[in-house]
Design an enzyme around this catalytic site. Sequence first.
Site, PDB file in Angstrom:
ATOM      1  N   THR A   1      -5.429   8.428  -4.612  1.00  0.00           N
ATOM      2  CA  THR A   1      -5.374   8.589  -3.149  1.00  0.00           C
ATOM      3  C   THR A   1      -4.320   9.615  -2.745  1.00  0.00           C
ATOM      4  O   THR A   1      -4.549  10.426  -1.843  1.00  0.00           O
ATOM      5  CB  THR A   1      -5.090   7.221  -2.498  1.00  0.00           C
TER       6      THR A   1
ATOM      7  N   GLU B   1       0.838  -1.207   0.000  1.00  0.00           N
ATOM      8  CA  GLU B   1       0.000   0.000   0.000  1.00  0.00           C
ATOM      9  C   GLU B   1       0.876   1.262   0.000  1.00  0.00           C
ATOM     10  O   GLU B   1       0.559   2.250  -0.660  1.00  0.00           O
ATOM     11  CB  GLU B   1      -0.890  -0.053   1.248  1.00  0.00           C
TER      12      GLU B   1
HETATM   13  N1  HSE Z   1      -7.752   6.048   4.652  1.00  0.00           N
HETATM   14  C1  HSE Z   1      -7.284   6.223   3.311  1.00  0.00           C
HETATM   15  C2  HSE Z   1      -7.601   7.641   2.863  1.00  0.00           C
HETATM   16  C3  HSE Z   1      -7.994   5.237   2.429  1.00  0.00           C
HETATM   17  O1  HSE Z   1      -8.728   8.065   3.057  1.00  0.00           O
HETATM   18  O2  HSE Z   1      -6.724   8.314   2.334  1.00  0.00           O
HETATM   19  C4  HSE Z   1      -7.642   5.337   0.988  1.00  0.00           C
HETATM   20  O3  HSE Z   1      -8.452   4.418   0.252  1.00  0.00           O
END
Ligand code: HSE
Length: 300
Positions: free
Chosen positions: A183, A130
């Site tokens: 992201t 990730e």
């Molecule tokens: N918690 C992460 C974000 C998840 O919101 O950036 C990304 O899928």
Amino acid sequence: MGVRVFAPATVANVACGFDVLGFAVDEPGDEVIMEKNDGKGVRIVEITGDDGRLSKDPAKNTVGVSVLKYLEHIGQPDLGIDIILHKKMPFGSGLGSSAASTVAGVFAVNELLGKPLRQEELLPFAIEGERIACGAAHADNVAPALYGGFVLIRSYEPLDVIRLNTPNDLFAAIVHPKVEVPTKDARSILRANVPMQQAIQQWGNLAGLIAGLYQEDYDLIGRSIEDVIIEPVRSILIPGYQDVKRVALEQGALGAGISGSGPSVFSLCKGEKSATAVGLAKKEMFAKYGIESDLFVSRV
Ligand code: HSE
């Protein structure tokens, strides 16, 4: 003989649990096929469904990185392994696309080698995948992709991951509008500091949501799905977001919010029928904004 592993999409954050809460759904998901070879080292021999966007260099690929870290850890860094990745999920969708790939990879290598590690020991390697994919080692997609159901990341250092109760009649309706939101970008626009008043609201909601899951209190789950910190910032990246959320609630969703870092919009609903109606209403609203979308309805 090789192994074939599927890992599912996930909804991270679940509104009030930024980086600490997520749940898995049944579909979509990614598939990894893996087998040993007589050579030395990890090879990514084929990737489908990525339009040529992913690197086949194992050190730069989310599946490759997690498998390399795993092999190093078990003391077999040069083991010959061939990997095929079938990407069946869109990039930058907020559905945990990179997490599905990396979890499928780590789970597959552990199976291939006769399960030297327990399932919970696989998580740190998936988190490394990730990190490569989106620059942040968040676990709220990989943990639910690995375990299923609702999962809480109580702490990152040390890693403390808790599987939560999930009421039987809880369904998710996720609509993925065909707009890409990486992201990395969705994280870069967030504020570094949170006003105390918003923090109080947010942790009240998170605690309420978890209490709701355990008490199987659907109303409490619904009124706890509120995000006063992240959603106001990120929602501007999703065309029509406020209207899509409004129709979900009007159709009877318990609650709705941005799935992960977006642009997918999730709703939690009581029962499959309700989830289907809510999902179709959201899809229709995106269409009014001229945006095509896919709908996924699944038991949580
Ligand atoms: N918690 C992460 C974000 C998840 O919101 O950036 C990304 O899928």
